[in-house]
Structures are given as C-alpha cells and as structure tokens.
Design a protein around this motif. Sequence first.
Motif, PDB file in Angstrom:
ATOM      1  N   TYR A  74       1.229  -1.293   0.076  1.00  0.00           N
ATOM      2  CA  TYR A  74       0.045   0.245   0.176  1.00  0.00           C
ATOM      3  C   TYR A  74       0.470   1.567  -0.225  1.00  0.00           C
ATOM      4  O   TYR A  74       0.442   1.929   0.368  1.00  0.00           O
ATOM      5  CB  TYR A  74      -0.817   0.396   0.953  1.00  0.00           C
ATOM      6  CG  TYR A  74      -2.380  -0.935   1.303  1.00  0.00           C
ATOM      7  CD1 TYR A  74      -3.284  -0.103   0.373  1.00  0.00           C
ATOM      8  CD2 TYR A  74      -2.368  -1.978   0.780  1.00  0.00           C
ATOM      9  CE1 TYR A  74      -4.096  -0.752  -0.208  1.00  0.00           C
ATOM     10  CE2 TYR A  74      -3.955  -2.694   0.529  1.00  0.00           C
ATOM     11  CZ  TYR A  74      -4.306  -1.844   0.056  1.00  0.00           C
ATOM     12  OH  TYR A  74      -5.660  -2.972  -0.058  1.00  0.00           O
ATOM     13  N   ASN A  75       2.411   1.125  -0.040  1.00  0.00           N
ATOM     14  CA  ASN A  75       2.873   2.378  -0.136  1.00  0.00           C
ATOM     15  C   ASN A  75       3.026   2.964   0.874  1.00  0.00           C
ATOM     16  O   ASN A  75       2.847   4.366   1.258  1.00  0.00           O
ATOM     17  CB  ASN A  75       2.994   2.947  -1.915  1.00  0.00           C
ATOM     18  CG  ASN A  75       2.575   1.603  -3.208  1.00  0.00           C
ATOM     19  OD1 ASN A  75       3.837   1.206  -2.532  1.00  0.00           O
ATOM     20  ND2 ASN A  75       2.103   2.856  -3.661  1.00  0.00           N
ATOM     21  N   PRO A 138      -3.101   0.252  -4.831  1.00  0.00           N
ATOM     22  CA  PRO A 138      -2.561   0.791  -5.583  1.00  0.00           C
ATOM     23  C   PRO A 138      -1.405   1.004  -6.243  1.00  0.00           C
ATOM     24  O   PRO A 138      -1.007  -0.734  -5.553  1.00  0.00           O
ATOM     25  CB  PRO A 138      -1.666   2.240  -4.550  1.00  0.00           C
ATOM     26  CG  PRO A 138      -1.227   1.198  -3.214  1.00  0.00           C
ATOM     27  CD  PRO A 138      -2.642   0.659  -2.784  1.00  0.00           C
ATOM     28  N   CYS A 141       4.963   0.740  -6.091  1.00  0.00           N
ATOM     29  CA  CYS A 141       5.788   1.250  -6.361  1.00  0.00           C
ATOM     30  C   CYS A 141       7.214   0.674  -6.562  1.00  0.00           C
ATOM     31  O   CYS A 141       8.012   0.380  -6.278  1.00  0.00           O
ATOM     32  CB  CYS A 141       6.511   1.902  -4.772  1.00  0.00           C
ATOM     33  SG  CYS A 141       7.360   3.103  -4.840  1.00  0.00           S
ATOM     34  N   LEU A 147       8.654   9.029  -6.254  1.00  0.00           N
ATOM     35  CA  LEU A 147       7.572   8.919  -5.056  1.00  0.00           C
ATOM     36  C   LEU A 147       6.586   7.498  -5.412  1.00  0.00           C
ATOM     37  O   LEU A 147       6.621   7.010  -6.437  1.00  0.00           O
ATOM     38  CB  LEU A 147       7.170  10.382  -5.830  1.00  0.00           C
ATOM     39  CG  LEU A 147       7.308  11.679  -6.033  1.00  0.00           C
ATOM     40  CD1 LEU A 147       6.591  12.629  -6.534  1.00  0.00           C
ATOM     41  CD2 LEU A 147       7.607  12.116  -4.422  1.00  0.00           C
ATOM     42  N   CYS A 148       5.882   7.665  -4.559  1.00  0.00           N
ATOM     43  CA  CYS A 148       4.924   6.416  -5.108  1.00  0.00           C
ATOM     44  C   CYS A 148       3.898   6.810  -5.352  1.00  0.00           C
ATOM     45  O   CYS A 148       2.555   7.508  -4.626  1.00  0.00           O
ATOM     46  CB  CYS A 148       4.944   4.855  -4.377  1.00  0.00           C
ATOM     47  SG  CYS A 148       7.226   4.488  -3.839  1.00  0.00           S
ATOM     48  N   GLU A 149       2.601   6.166  -5.689  1.00  0.00           N
ATOM     49  CA  GLU A 149       1.166   6.670  -5.952  1.00  0.00           C
ATOM     50  C   GLU A 149       0.395   5.893  -4.679  1.00  0.00           C
ATOM     51  O   GLU A 149       0.221   4.996  -4.348  1.00  0.00           O
ATOM     52  CB  GLU A 149       0.190   5.806  -6.682  1.00  0.00           C
ATOM     53  CG  GLU A 149      -0.931   6.326  -7.662  1.00  0.00           C
ATOM     54  CD  GLU A 149      -1.498   5.660  -8.547  1.00  0.00           C
ATOM     55  OE1 GLU A 149      -2.548   5.648  -8.576  1.00  0.00           O
ATOM     56  OE2 GLU A 149      -1.374   5.548  -9.853  1.00  0.00           O
ATOM     57  N   THR A 150      -0.206   7.037  -3.641  1.00  0.00           N
ATOM     58  CA  THR A 150      -0.597   6.892  -2.521  1.00  0.00           C
ATOM     59  C   THR A 150      -2.354   5.763  -2.656  1.00  0.00           C
ATOM     60  O   THR A 150      -2.802   6.004  -4.028  1.00  0.00           O
ATOM     61  CB  THR A 150      -0.982   7.869  -2.018  1.00  0.00           C
ATOM     62  OG1 THR A 150      -1.746   8.721  -2.645  1.00  0.00           O
ATOM     63  CG2 THR A 150       0.096   8.750  -0.960  1.00  0.00           C
ATOM     64  N   SER A 152      -5.792   5.059  -2.295  1.00  0.00           N
ATOM     65  CA  SER A 152      -7.407   6.040  -2.585  1.00  0.00           C
ATOM     66  C   SER A 152      -8.262   6.090  -1.705  1.00  0.00           C
ATOM     67  O   SER A 152      -7.464   5.063  -1.052  1.00  0.00           O
ATOM     68  CB  SER A 152      -8.140   5.753  -4.209  1.00  0.00           C
ATOM     69  OG  SER A 152      -8.776   4.107  -4.207  1.00  0.00           O
TER      70      SER A 152
END
Length: 573
Positions: A74-75, A138, A141, A147-150, A152
């Motif tokens: 889940y980063n 997500p 990563c 940067l990793c996508e968080t 939703s």
Amino acid sequence: MHFQLGQEAATELQQLGCNMDASLSVDRDAEMLDSGGNRGGWIIYFFIIGTFMCLTLAAGGWQSNLIVYLIQEYNVKSIDAAQVSNAVNGCTCLFPIIGAIIADSFTGCFPVILISSCISFLGLVLLVLTATLDSLRPPSCDDGLSLCETPSESQFAVLYAGIALASIGLGGTRFTTATMGANQFDKPEEQGIFFNWFFFAMYTTSVISSTAIVYIEDNVSWGLGYGLCALVNLIGLLIFLSGSNFYRRDKPQGSPFVNIVRVLVASIRKRNVLLSSRSEDYHYHNDGEAKMVPETHKKSLSFLNGAALKTEGDLKPDGSIAKPWSLCTFQQVEDLKTVIRIFPLWSSGLFISTPIAIQGSLTALQALTMDRRIVSHFKIPVGSLPVLVLLSTCISLPIIDRFLYPVWQKLTNQSPTPLQRLGIGHVLNIISMVVSALVESRRLKTAHSSTLPMLVMWLFPQLALVGIGEAFHFPGQLQLCYQEFPASLRGTATAMVAMILGIAFYTGTALIGLVRRVTGWLPDDINQGRLDNVYWMVVVIGVLNFGYYLSCAQLYKHQNVSEGVEGSSGSDG
C-alpha cells in the motif's frame, strides 16, 4: 503486541510454569460433566482449544506482518505503518474488555464468541480481497521511483474495514474463549490445568502463525497467506459450533462496573450529609457478614462512606435496598476503595508496556534495513521477529517457576512477592531499551560507513530481554491485581491488565507522533534519522517510571492478601 494478556487470565498465571505434566485423561469426562444437563467437563476441551488455536493462528497470520503489508503493498510510509500497527494492537487489547462486559452483563460467552468469530472471518475475507484484487491496491512502487502512488480513499476504506473487523473479532474471542472454557469446570484445580494448556496453545499457535504463515506471505503471496488465515478462522468457527451440545452455558452475572458507578453516584448524592461514627448507621449485607470492615478501611477515603449511610427512604420495610442508586452496601464501597488504592501501582504498568509497544514496531523498521539472511537462500521474515519474544517468555516461565523461585525461597525463606516480580520486570525492561539504543547506534554507524548492512541477529538480545522481562512483569501484575481486588471484581482486575496493554499501544503511538513533530529523529528513511535517541528517551522515561513504581510499592497497603503472603497490613474488606 506479543500476546495480549487479559480477561480471566490471572488464575492460570499463578500456577503457570508450563506445568504440562498433568495429562488430559479422557476418563475425567464422566466425572466432570455438569449434573444439570450432561454438559461441561473435559469433553469440551478439544472444542474450546481447537477453536482458540484456529482463531489465534488466523489472527497472528495477519497481525504480525501488518507493517510489512502496509509498506510493500500500500506504499504506506514506514513510520506511518508502525503507527497503524500500534493502533491495531491497542484495539485488540481493549476490545476484550468490551467483549467481557457484554458477556458478563447481557449475553454470556457463547454468543460473543460466535458473533466475534463471524466478524473476524468477514474482516479476513476483505483482507484477502485487498491482496488478490489489483483494483483494491495502488500500483506497486518501483525501487527507482522517488514518488509512489498513494492508495485512493476507497482502497484505504476497504483495507481499514478489513483490519477493523478482524481486530474486533479477535478482541471478542481471545479471552472470552478462556472464560468460557474455565466455566466448564467446577474445581479450581481443573480450571488451573485448563488454563495451563490454554496458554500453551496460545504460545504454540502464535509461533506457528508468526513463522509459517508470515513466510508464505513474504515469499509466496499475500493472497495465499491471508487466504489461509480466513480458512483456519472458518474451521475454528465450525469447531466451536460442533461442540454446542456439550457446552455449559453461563448466565450473565451483571457488569462489575455497575456497582462502582452506583457507589460514585450515591456518594455524590449524599456529599452534604453528615457522616456518622456509628456502625449501625451504615448498610451492610443483610446477613451481616460484611460488618467486620476494619476501622482503618472506614477512615481511608471516607468521603465515599456516605454511599452506605442509611437515610430516610433508602430501605424497604423488609430491610432490602429501595433506592439502589442512593444506597450501597459497605462492601461495595470498600470494593471501590480497593480499586482506587491500587490504581497508582496499576498506572505504573503503563510506561513499562509503552516501551515494549514502541520497540515492537520500530524493531520491524530496523529489520527491514538489515541483512536478514540465515543461510544463502533464506531470510528471516520481519513479521517473525516477535517469535523471539514469545520463545524467550515461554522458556523463561518454567525456569523462573521451577528453578529461580525455589532458589529465592531457600535463600530468603519466602517466595518472591508480586511487587518484587514487577520490580524485576521494570529493571529488565530498562536494560532491554539500553541494549536497543546501543544496537541502533551501531547499526547507524554501519549503514553510514559500509555497503554491507548489519546482521539482523544483533536485534536478538534486546528481544530476548523483553521476553524475560514479560515473564516476570505480566504474571506479577496479574497476580497482584487478582489477589488484591475483591472477589466480585476479579474479572475486572484481569481486564485492567489487558487495558494497560491497550493504552500502552496508544501511548506509544502518541509518543512517536510527538517525537516526529518536534525532532528530526524519525524520518521515513531511518538511516537518515536518530532512532537511537528515541530509545534513549524511552530509557529515561523507564527510569523515572521505575522510581514512581518504587514509591507506589513502598506506600501501598495490601488489602486482600492471603495469610502468609507478603506481610499484609490489611484484611479483606
């Protein structure tokens, strides 16, 4: 986090020492059946313990590896993941209290265990879906991205719903199962044997879940690991239902908290009433049994005595209480006084458990940066590190019970008291945090000066010390509360020990949050921080708390100590 001790667990720890030599003979079944309906006795052991082992296995499989799942799938930032883990562990320590109150006051144990098992199964199904459906997570990563996508909001909603349901289910089953099992027996010695095997089952399944299932999650797939957790949860539910014809159903006895509140309300209502010095002006039990309340007890916390002072309209013509919220028995007043007297000692346990909670989450972050290889093709899963604490405690308990305490008794002509056991636990906890700080200082130097990470085995000594400390501290805390609290509140006593653990996790979460706000010690990359300073801060807190504990122990006057135990200065009141 390691094992949430709590509700109805004091009796077994008094006798604990891994006394597993007492065999569970099937011949006892006929002797222990409930005469009222051929229920209860040793025939239910396999149903209760089978249920408990399955539920514990399922819970350990997701809970012990939660930090890694949040970070990798889940980063979630490392410190945030540790905070979530602390909050979850706090919930699983506090929820048993809610489950116990519901069982005692309204439903009995059977419905609580049944409903909680279903809730935990639903939570695990949601976790399985998060691990198997890409739309609920997500994108992964890549190591090369800064940067990793968080996740939703909907992805977080499903994840946290699963965690919440699994936590509620775990809290509702773990110690309520122990209570229901003990209720199947009439003899204290039979209950003691059951508790010994109950704890043995808890340790065993915790080790299995923190090794085998965690290994599957880390090296095969999260979906399979969580799927196994859901499957064994379902099996435990089916085992529990299959024994429903054999259980002795306990009747709700009423919450012990009600009488505490009644005394508070009655004393407030009569705060302006002049207290009498004559014993006959106060209400005791109708049989007069409680009239032997010592005068020293009456004088202490005397502002509460008004709750038992008889005034016009408080009693019916037959002598029974007409206004339960205006008049209580003196015994109920003394019960509340006992709770108030022991509260300072109880509160000292908060900051012995808080460092343990902090260390448990931060150790996982340390391990992620270290060389976890044992052999060339095998790495220790981060979620399996708490096994060292479990093993250390399990090994220490029989050594302490069978070797250390007898030696202590020979040298001093008396057994170690609960207060002395608590004190030893405090000292070992402080030493563990000192070792943690020294190891982290070395790890930081290695990380800055070498390309080779430090071996994870450097973390083993501090984890072993935590386990040894828990072998002294938690049994001592439970025994102290159990022997000091009045009989009517002994369930509350063990629940208060569980409450310590729950509050400690939240205190640890708040403390880490405060450190992050006011210092730079805990960045997302702990190699760029000063985690060792956090441990030294905890050492200072531990030393101050130990001084507070010594002061409380010196001033405390024992209330309900059995004859021959620790020079009691009071009597049952």
